[in-house]
Structures are given as C-alpha cells and as structure tokens.
Design a protein around this motif. Structure first.
Motif, PDB file in Angstrom:
ATOM      1  N   THR A 185       0.426  -1.583   3.252  1.00 35.71           N
ATOM      2  CA  THR A 185      -0.622  -0.632   2.894  1.00 35.71           C
ATOM      3  C   THR A 185       0.012   0.632   2.307  1.00 35.71           C
ATOM      4  O   THR A 185       1.187   0.929   2.541  1.00 35.71           O
ATOM      5  CB  THR A 185      -1.475  -0.252   4.113  1.00 35.71           C
ATOM      6  OG1 THR A 185      -0.639   0.365   5.098  1.00 35.71           O
ATOM      7  CG2 THR A 185      -2.141  -1.477   4.717  1.00 35.71           C
ATOM      8  N   ASP A 186      -0.820   1.383   1.582  1.00 35.89           N
ATOM      9  CA  ASP A 186      -0.355   2.682   1.090  1.00 35.89           C
ATOM     10  C   ASP A 186      -0.672   3.762   2.119  1.00 35.89           C
ATOM     11  O   ASP A 186      -1.141   3.458   3.231  1.00 35.89           O
ATOM     12  CB  ASP A 186      -0.993   3.004  -0.268  1.00 35.89           C
ATOM     13  CG  ASP A 186      -2.523   3.051  -0.221  1.00 35.89           C
ATOM     14  OD1 ASP A 186      -3.091   3.239   0.883  1.00 35.89           O
ATOM     15  OD2 ASP A 186      -3.144   2.896  -1.279  1.00 35.89           O
ATOM     16  N   GLU A 187      -0.413   5.031   1.790  1.00 28.45           N
ATOM     17  CA  GLU A 187      -0.600   6.118   2.743  1.00 28.45           C
ATOM     18  C   GLU A 187      -2.058   6.276   3.174  1.00 28.45           C
ATOM     19  O   GLU A 187      -2.339   6.771   4.269  1.00 28.45           O
ATOM     20  CB  GLU A 187      -0.087   7.425   2.147  1.00 28.45           C
ATOM     21  CG  GLU A 187       1.423   7.433   1.918  1.00 28.45           C
ATOM     22  CD  GLU A 187       1.904   8.730   1.314  1.00 28.45           C
ATOM     23  OE1 GLU A 187       1.046   9.574   0.983  1.00 28.45           O
ATOM     24  OE2 GLU A 187       3.129   8.903   1.161  1.00 28.45           O
ATOM     25  N   ALA A 188      -2.983   5.843   2.321  1.00 27.44           N
ATOM     26  CA  ALA A 188      -4.403   5.943   2.640  1.00 27.44           C
ATOM     27  C   ALA A 188      -4.914   4.735   3.411  1.00 27.44           C
ATOM     28  O   ALA A 188      -6.094   4.667   3.769  1.00 27.44           O
ATOM     29  CB  ALA A 188      -5.220   6.112   1.362  1.00 27.44           C
ATOM     30  N   GLY A 189      -4.049   3.753   3.691  1.00 26.27           N
ATOM     31  CA  GLY A 189      -4.459   2.560   4.421  1.00 26.27           C
ATOM     32  C   GLY A 189      -4.989   1.449   3.545  1.00 26.27           C
ATOM     33  O   GLY A 189      -5.449   0.429   4.061  1.00 26.27           O
ATOM     34  N   ASN A 190      -4.923   1.614   2.220  1.00 24.01           N
ATOM     35  CA  ASN A 190      -5.385   0.562   1.306  1.00 24.01           C
ATOM     36  C   ASN A 190      -4.319  -0.518   1.172  1.00 24.01           C
ATOM     37  O   ASN A 190      -3.118  -0.238   1.186  1.00 24.01           O
ATOM     38  CB  ASN A 190      -5.682   1.156  -0.073  1.00 24.01           C
ATOM     39  CG  ASN A 190      -6.768   2.207  -0.020  1.00 24.01           C
ATOM     40  OD1 ASN A 190      -7.817   2.003   0.578  1.00 24.01           O
ATOM     41  ND2 ASN A 190      -6.506   3.357  -0.638  1.00 24.01           N
TER      42      ASN A 190
ATOM     43  N   ARG B 154      -1.752  -2.912  -0.350  1.00 19.04           N
ATOM     44  CA  ARG B 154      -0.923  -3.025  -1.555  1.00 19.04           C
ATOM     45  C   ARG B 154      -0.513  -4.463  -1.806  1.00 19.04           C
ATOM     46  O   ARG B 154      -0.326  -4.882  -2.946  1.00 19.04           O
ATOM     47  CB  ARG B 154       0.329  -2.159  -1.426  1.00 19.04           C
ATOM     48  CG  ARG B 154       0.109  -0.667  -1.568  1.00 19.04           C
ATOM     49  CD  ARG B 154       1.444   0.063  -1.584  1.00 19.04           C
ATOM     50  NE  ARG B 154       2.325  -0.502  -2.595  1.00 19.04           N
ATOM     51  CZ  ARG B 154       3.617  -0.775  -2.379  1.00 19.04           C
ATOM     52  NH1 ARG B 154       4.149  -0.576  -1.180  1.00 19.04           N
ATOM     53  NH2 ARG B 154       4.365  -1.267  -3.348  1.00 19.04           N
TER      54      ARG B 154
END
Length: 288
Positions: free
Chosen positions: A15-20, A22
């Motif tokens: 995930t990315d820093e926003a929790g999405n 990747r």
C-alpha cells in the motif's frame, strides 16, 4: 464421490502512505485432508484459473519479493502457476519449477493480418462454418454450457468431473456476469444448442476459458466460428487473446491453427512439511 474441497484466498499487498493498494498478489489455498480430516492449508492453483501473478499499475515493480515471501510463509505448495512476466523464478527455492505454455494472439495486428496467419485448414473450416448458417446467441445462462459439456466432453477426462466443480463454474459465471467481465456465446441449429464458448476479460486479455460442442457442433465447425467472431470483434485493439491451452497436443494444435504463438508461464511446487505432515501427504498419495 470425492467431497467438495475447502478453499480460501490469502494475499500479499503493498500500500501507499494513504493506504491505497499499489500491488496485490492473490494466493489460493486449499485444505488437504487425510481420512476426511483437514490437516493443513496449502497453496494450490484453483479451477478455471490458468495462472496468477502480481497485479499492479506500476509495471516496473519487482515481483520477486512477493514470490519469495509466499514460498517462505506457506510451507507447502502443491501447485502454483504464475505468468513469466512476474519475474525470474529462482529454481533452488522450489522443489520443482516447470515451464508451461499457453497459446496467444496479439489482436492489435488487426483482423486482416490475423486471418492471414490462419492455417489453410482453419480458413477452409471457417468457410464451411459460415456456409452452415449457425445462429449465434449471447447469453448469461451457464446451465446449457454445463449440460453440453456433461453430455459430450466428460468421457475423455480421467476420473470424470465432480459435481462441485460445476458449482464452481456456475458461481464463477454468475459473478463474472455481474461484473461485466465475460461473454457467453452459443451456436444453435434447428433450435438446439450445439456449441458454446465462454470468454473472460482480465486486464488486456481475453481468455477463452471454457467450451464444449456436440458431434453436430464439431462437424459443423461451430467453435471455429465462435472463436473467429470474437477475434473479429476485438481485432485492432491493444488486447491479447489467450486460448488457455491445455497440454493435450490435439487441442494445442487446433489453437495454433489460428496463428497462435506460445507464451510461457511457470508451475511451482515446494515443500517444507514436518514429519507428521509428510506422512499425511504420503497416505493421501497412496489412497489415490
């Protein structure tokens, strides 16, 4: 009759820093049994799924850590298939690494160029199919598909086909239909369905996932027509047509007659079972 197997899915996710998400690598798990008693979840390729891999919009992402972590976390993999584009497989990490192949067409070439690659026999059989005036019907109902397969295709399958396998197919077709990820075509003559083809959409691939034909359908080259019509419809697009080829030579040659080329994938197996689990596995293999 064998009982329906227990299945579930795990997954490795970045995930990315926003929790999405990747990147995701789905891992199919099946519970093995000894004398009807479940003893372990193992990695096992599911029905109607030729190979998996790492799914990500980032095409530069290195999938190797996913593969390593799966092999480290799950101590036994009875069969896991992964597309070759997922990276270089390290053979020493696995009990077996076999290279398999599917047959594919690059539809971006356009129909005229694709048709020129058909074999002479395939072109002739397509002409015969067109002259037979098949009625082609689009449907979302999987039952005629299953009934046609049961009546005409199961004799050549060692051990037959368990009822739970058809239940998986029914559920799969229903879910794909809800998500607009499939096309199901029937070829009819005199009000009877004589052939059918299930096409599934995944990313830039059109997968020829399941098919069947009666004797009338085979003699009338109905499946040749169903495949050709899908190729015509999607030709010129940045898509790959995947025949999801089995290892049977005659079927592979049929797909190659459309000009299909081999595309490799890996089949992985590994084991780090303890002594008790190894005994259980040996018992299961002996009972078979």
């Amino acid at each position: 009759m064998l009982p329906a197997p227990s299945w579930k899915w795990a997954g490795l996710v970045i995930t990315d820093e926003a929790g999405n998400y990747r990147a995701v690598m789905p891992i199919p798990l099946r519970k093995k049994r000894v004398f009807g008693i479940p003893y372990s979840w193992v990695v096992h390729q599911p029905f109607f799924c030729q190979f998996l891999g790492v799914f990500s919009p980032d095409k530069t992402l290195d999938p190797t850590p996913f593969i390593r972590l799966m092999q480290q976390y799950f101590r036994y993999g009875s069969r896991f298939c992964i597309h070759q584009s997922s990276g270089v497989i390290e053979p020493f990490a696995f009990e077996r690494v076999d290279t398999k192949a599917t047959q594919v067409l690059n539809l971006s070439l356009g129909y005229d160029a694709l048709y020129q690659r058909y074999s002479r026999d395939r072109k002739q059989n397509l002409k015969r199919a067109l002259a037979a005036n098949w009625a082609i019907i689009e449907s979302t109902d999987s039952e005629p598909l299953i009934m046609l397969f049961q009546a005409n295709n199961t004799d050549g399958i060692d051990g037959g086909v368990a009822n739970w396998a058809y239940d998986i197919l029914r559920n799969l077709v229903a879910e794909l239909g809800r998500r607009n990820l499939m096309t199901l075509h029937y070829a009819c003559r005199n009000g009877r369905i004589e052939a059918r083809a299930l096409f599934v959409y995944e990313g830039n691939r059109i997968i020829y996932l399941f098919n069947a034909a009666s004797d009338v359908g085979r003699r009338g080259n109905a499946r040749t027509l169903l495949i050709d019509q899908m190729i015509q419809k999607k030709a010129g697009m940045e898509l790959v047509f995947d025949f999801e080829s089995p290892e049977k030579v005659s079927i592979r040659e049929f797909y190659q007659s459309f000009g299909a080329l081999e595309e490799p994938f890996y089949e992985l197996r590994w084991s780090r079972l303890n002594a008790v689990e190894r005994i259980g596995r040996a018992v299961m293999n002996w009972l078979r």
